[in-house]
Scaffold this motif. Sequence first.
Motif, PDB file in Angstrom:
ATOM      1  N   GLY A 177       0.764  -1.233  -0.231  1.00  0.00           N
ATOM      2  CA  GLY A 177      -0.015  -0.064  -0.106  1.00  0.00           C
ATOM      3  C   GLY A 177       0.777   1.277   0.056  1.00  0.00           C
ATOM      4  N   VAL A 178       1.979   1.246  -0.065  1.00  0.00           N
ATOM      5  CA  VAL A 178       2.744   2.344   0.127  1.00  0.00           C
ATOM      6  C   VAL A 178       2.887   3.392  -1.198  1.00  0.00           C
ATOM      7  CG1 VAL A 178       5.175   3.198   0.306  1.00  0.00           C
ATOM      8  CG2 VAL A 178       4.668   1.400   1.617  1.00  0.00           C
ATOM      9  N   ASP A 179       2.932   2.695  -2.242  1.00  0.00           N
ATOM     10  CA  ASP A 179       2.852   3.560  -3.552  1.00  0.00           C
ATOM     11  C   ASP A 179       1.466   4.062  -3.512  1.00  0.00           C
ATOM     12  OD1 ASP A 179       5.205   3.139  -4.368  1.00  0.00           O
ATOM     13  OD2 ASP A 179       5.085   1.439  -5.567  1.00  0.00           O
ATOM     14  N   GLU A 180       0.364   3.598  -3.267  1.00  0.00           N
ATOM     15  CA  GLU A 180      -0.991   4.004  -3.329  1.00  0.00           C
ATOM     16  C   GLU A 180      -1.075   5.080  -2.330  1.00  0.00           C
ATOM     17  OE1 GLU A 180      -5.552   2.427  -2.536  1.00  0.00           O
ATOM     18  OE2 GLU A 180      -3.726   0.843  -2.564  1.00  0.00           O
ATOM     19  N   MET A 181      -0.470   4.895  -1.255  1.00  0.00           N
ATOM     20  CA  MET A 181      -0.444   5.974   0.000  1.00  0.00           C
ATOM     21  C   MET A 181       0.002   7.300  -0.661  1.00  0.00           C
ATOM     22  SD  MET A 181      -1.624   6.696   2.901  1.00  0.00           S
ATOM     23  CE  MET A 181      -1.462   7.793   4.480  1.00  0.00           C
ATOM     24  N   ILE A 182       1.286   7.123  -1.115  1.00  0.00           N
ATOM     25  CA  ILE A 182       2.204   8.112  -1.685  1.00  0.00           C
ATOM     26  C   ILE A 182       1.308   9.016  -2.750  1.00  0.00           C
ATOM     27  CG2 ILE A 182       4.317   9.085  -2.846  1.00  0.00           C
ATOM     28  CD1 ILE A 182       5.607   6.930  -1.246  1.00  0.00           C
ATOM     29  N   ASP A 183       0.683   8.233  -3.520  1.00  0.00           N
ATOM     30  CA  ASP A 183      -0.216   8.650  -4.920  1.00  0.00           C
ATOM     31  C   ASP A 183      -1.163   9.604  -4.195  1.00  0.00           C
ATOM     32  OD1 ASP A 183       1.677   7.777  -6.613  1.00  0.00           O
ATOM     33  OD2 ASP A 183       0.362   6.085  -7.229  1.00  0.00           O
ATOM     34  N   TRP A 184      -1.870   9.011  -3.255  1.00  0.00           N
ATOM     35  CA  TRP A 184      -2.978   9.478  -2.569  1.00  0.00           C
ATOM     36  C   TRP A 184      -2.833  10.880  -1.970  1.00  0.00           C
ATOM     37  CZ3 TRP A 184      -4.333  10.549   2.550  1.00  0.00           C
ATOM     38  CH2 TRP A 184      -5.841  10.905   2.983  1.00  0.00           C
ATOM     39  N   ILE A 185      -1.415  11.084  -1.204  1.00  0.00           N
ATOM     40  CA  ILE A 185      -1.252  12.228  -0.578  1.00  0.00           C
ATOM     41  C   ILE A 185      -0.642  13.326  -1.806  1.00  0.00           C
ATOM     42  CG2 ILE A 185       0.772  13.379   0.644  1.00  0.00           C
ATOM     43  CD1 ILE A 185       0.837  10.684   2.483  1.00  0.00           C
ATOM     44  N   GLY A 186      -0.171  12.793  -2.818  1.00  0.00           N
ATOM     45  CA  GLY A 186       0.381  13.685  -3.636  1.00  0.00           C
ATOM     46  C   GLY A 186      -0.685  14.215  -4.639  1.00  0.00           C
ATOM     47  N   ASP A 187      -1.946  13.445  -4.447  1.00  0.00           N
ATOM     48  CA  ASP A 187      -3.205  14.112  -5.381  1.00  0.00           C
ATOM     49  C   ASP A 187      -4.360  15.004  -4.206  1.00  0.00           C
ATOM     50  OD1 ASP A 187      -2.722  12.871  -7.681  1.00  0.00           O
ATOM     51  OD2 ASP A 187      -3.671  11.049  -6.894  1.00  0.00           O
ATOM     52  N   LEU A 188      -3.839  15.221  -3.059  1.00  0.00           N
ATOM     53  CA  LEU A 188      -4.643  16.048  -2.164  1.00  0.00           C
ATOM     54  C   LEU A 188      -4.694  17.420  -2.553  1.00  0.00           C
ATOM     55  CD1 LEU A 188      -2.974  14.823   1.507  1.00  0.00           C
ATOM     56  CD2 LEU A 188      -5.389  14.321   0.461  1.00  0.00           C
ATOM     57  N   PRO A 189      -5.779  18.214  -2.339  1.00  0.00           N
ATOM     58  CA  PRO A 189      -5.813  19.492  -2.778  1.00  0.00           C
ATOM     59  C   PRO A 189      -5.001  20.669  -2.145  1.00  0.00           C
ATOM     60  CG  PRO A 189      -7.892  18.911  -1.441  1.00  0.00           C
ATOM     61  CD  PRO A 189      -6.724  17.625  -1.659  1.00  0.00           C
ATOM     62  N   VAL A 190      -4.237  20.139  -1.290  1.00  0.00           N
ATOM     63  CA  VAL A 190      -3.206  21.377  -0.552  1.00  0.00           C
ATOM     64  C   VAL A 190      -2.039  20.786  -0.522  1.00  0.00           C
ATOM     65  CG1 VAL A 190      -5.171  22.294   0.993  1.00  0.00           C
ATOM     66  CG2 VAL A 190      -3.731  20.508   1.679  1.00  0.00           C
ATOM     67  N   PRO A 191      -0.921  21.749  -0.458  1.00  0.00           N
ATOM     68  CA  PRO A 191       0.496  21.203  -0.508  1.00  0.00           C
ATOM     69  C   PRO A 191       0.707  20.450   0.780  1.00  0.00           C
ATOM     70  CG  PRO A 191       0.519  23.514  -0.039  1.00  0.00           C
ATOM     71  CD  PRO A 191      -1.085  23.151  -0.613  1.00  0.00           C
ATOM     72  N   THR A 192       1.752  19.652   0.699  1.00  0.00           N
ATOM     73  CA  THR A 192       2.076  18.681   1.845  1.00  0.00           C
ATOM     74  C   THR A 192       3.725  18.613   2.072  1.00  0.00           C
ATOM     75  OG1 THR A 192       2.187  16.678   0.782  1.00  0.00           O
ATOM     76  CG2 THR A 192       0.143  17.348   1.562  1.00  0.00           C
ATOM     77  N   VAL A 193       3.960  18.493   3.279  1.00  0.00           N
ATOM     78  CA  VAL A 193       5.237  18.343   3.569  1.00  0.00           C
ATOM     79  C   VAL A 193       5.375  16.964   4.456  1.00  0.00           C
ATOM     80  CG1 VAL A 193       7.612  19.160   4.955  1.00  0.00           C
ATOM     81  CG2 VAL A 193       6.080  20.684   3.521  1.00  0.00           C
ATOM     82  N   LEU A 194       6.067  16.089   4.222  1.00  0.00           N
ATOM     83  CA  LEU A 194       6.373  14.903   5.080  1.00  0.00           C
ATOM     84  C   LEU A 194       7.333  15.121   6.053  1.00  0.00           C
ATOM     85  CD1 LEU A 194       6.471  12.025   2.332  1.00  0.00           C
ATOM     86  CD2 LEU A 194       4.416  12.924   3.571  1.00  0.00           C
ATOM     87  N   VAL A 195       7.011  14.635   7.258  1.00  0.00           N
ATOM     88  CA  VAL A 195       7.802  15.058   8.638  1.00  0.00           C
ATOM     89  C   VAL A 195       8.245  13.599   9.041  1.00  0.00           C
ATOM     90  CG1 VAL A 195       7.756  16.088  10.782  1.00  0.00           C
ATOM     91  CG2 VAL A 195       6.356  16.897   8.910  1.00  0.00           C
ATOM     92  N   GLU A 196       9.681  13.626   9.269  1.00  0.00           N
ATOM     93  CA  GLU A 196      10.345  12.208   9.599  1.00  0.00           C
ATOM     94  C   GLU A 196      10.104  11.356   8.610  1.00  0.00           C
ATOM     95  OE1 GLU A 196      13.113  12.093  11.041  1.00  0.00           O
ATOM     96  OE2 GLU A 196      12.968  13.186  12.942  1.00  0.00           O
ATOM     97  N   ARG A 197       9.900  11.520   7.406  1.00  0.00           N
ATOM     98  CA  ARG A 197       9.424  10.355   6.437  1.00  0.00           C
ATOM     99  C   ARG A 197       9.969  11.119   5.163  1.00  0.00           C
ATOM    100  NH1 ARG A 197       8.113   8.505  10.547  1.00  0.00           N
ATOM    101  NH2 ARG A 197       6.096   7.390  11.270  1.00  0.00           N
ATOM    102  N   GLN A 198      10.216  10.249   4.209  1.00  0.00           N
ATOM    103  CA  GLN A 198      10.610  10.467   2.817  1.00  0.00           C
ATOM    104  C   GLN A 198      10.065   9.515   1.856  1.00  0.00           C
ATOM    105  OE1 GLN A 198      14.986   9.670   3.066  1.00  0.00           O
ATOM    106  NE2 GLN A 198      14.678   8.859   1.089  1.00  0.00           N
ATOM    107  N   THR A 199       9.907   9.922   0.696  1.00  0.00           N
ATOM    108  CA  THR A 199       9.827   9.154  -0.581  1.00  0.00           C
ATOM    109  C   THR A 199      10.942   8.836  -1.064  1.00  0.00           C
ATOM    110  OG1 THR A 199       9.441  11.112  -1.827  1.00  0.00           O
ATOM    111  CG2 THR A 199       7.422  10.324  -0.943  1.00  0.00           C
ATOM    112  N   SER A 200      10.724   7.943  -2.268  1.00  0.00           N
ATOM    113  CA  SER A 200      11.999   7.746  -2.899  1.00  0.00           C
ATOM    114  C   SER A 200      12.324   8.988  -3.948  1.00  0.00           C
ATOM    115  CB  SER A 200      11.758   6.502  -4.090  1.00  0.00           C
ATOM    116  OG  SER A 200      10.581   6.648  -4.897  1.00  0.00           O
TER     117      SER A 200
END
Length: 370
Positions: free
Chosen positions: A154-177
């Motif tokens: 579910g990781v890739d799906e989760m990242i895609d879902w976050i990327g499609d949110l209508p507001v900008p995001t910053v991951l905290v103590e996490r990172q993507t590839s």
Amino acid sequence: MTEDRPFALQRRERLMDELRLHGAVRVRDLAQLLEVSELTVRRDIAALAARGLLTKVHGGATLPTELDSAQAQARRARPAATPFSIGMVVPSLDYYWPQVVSGARAAAAVLGVQLQLRGSSYDQAEDRRQISRLVEAKQVQGLLLAPNLEDGDGVDEMIDWIGDLPVPTVLVERQTSSWTPTPRQLEWVRSDHALGLEMAVRHLHEHGHGRIGLVLSKGSPTSVHLVQGWHKACGELGLPDDFVVRAGVALYEPGHRQAIEDILERCRRYRITALIVHSDPDAISIAQYLSEQGVAIPDDIALVGYDDEVAHLAEPAITAVRPPKARVGRTAVEMMVSRLKEGRRRPPQRVLILPELILRDSSVRRTTSL
């Protein structure tokens, strides 16, 4: 000989330097740093708070909500402006994350933005639920997120879902590839845990240890970075890197004594003279077990913990790597405010912040023999 203790003015200037650096400070840490009593630090904090230079909180201080009365008066004189509101979702509100949140709140206060905090758990379904609540309320312009990004389907799906949110995001103590196929590349800020682990290995090596072991917490997202730093440091120093234990249980839960005995039996077989243990509660459990068995710390085996949440409570106090938790939270807010002000003109950022190695009695031998 030790240096003379700083005079009150110098001491308070140093205290403010630490506060500006980290966003929040703790009384016990300042007492160790400044080589004074905790009572003296509390008096310094009270004196600085009376001048409006900081805000007292339980056990420490943060940057003030208002820098001084003149700023507050000027702000009241201007027409009211709608501040940014930033949502923050973290997986825990007790261990590790309170300091991250404290740093975020300190930065939000200075920058005049609101912070809406939600506690989640290490579960993607709960992450989505809490994030969706913030988005659907339409009261936040940006999100600071620490979702569960463990290896899994579910990781890739989760990242895609976050990327499609209508507001900008910053991951905290996490990172993507390095590359994520989202409409915009996700930003993140986290502690450089790999480098923190390297610091621990190099410290132990400098004190004569040639056989070092690594014990990893059960189910921690930090483990992948610690292993990376472990192999890098061992490779560069010419040390064997074959002693890595992934604990099957938390070493303070039922059944932990057998798990610790299994780890120590492997230490005896591999002739391990030092252990790096993530996280603090596991390191303390190992220290207590060693004491019961008559194994001297650090003379028979040295210990370094990772996280530095409660490592100072052990006997002896445990040397620990301290991730820059408050600074991570503070930087995340600063990144988000910059994004909201500049929009897409600002290139995405990905930030690593260096940990500290806090030396205590568990890792420096009192004898010269190994």
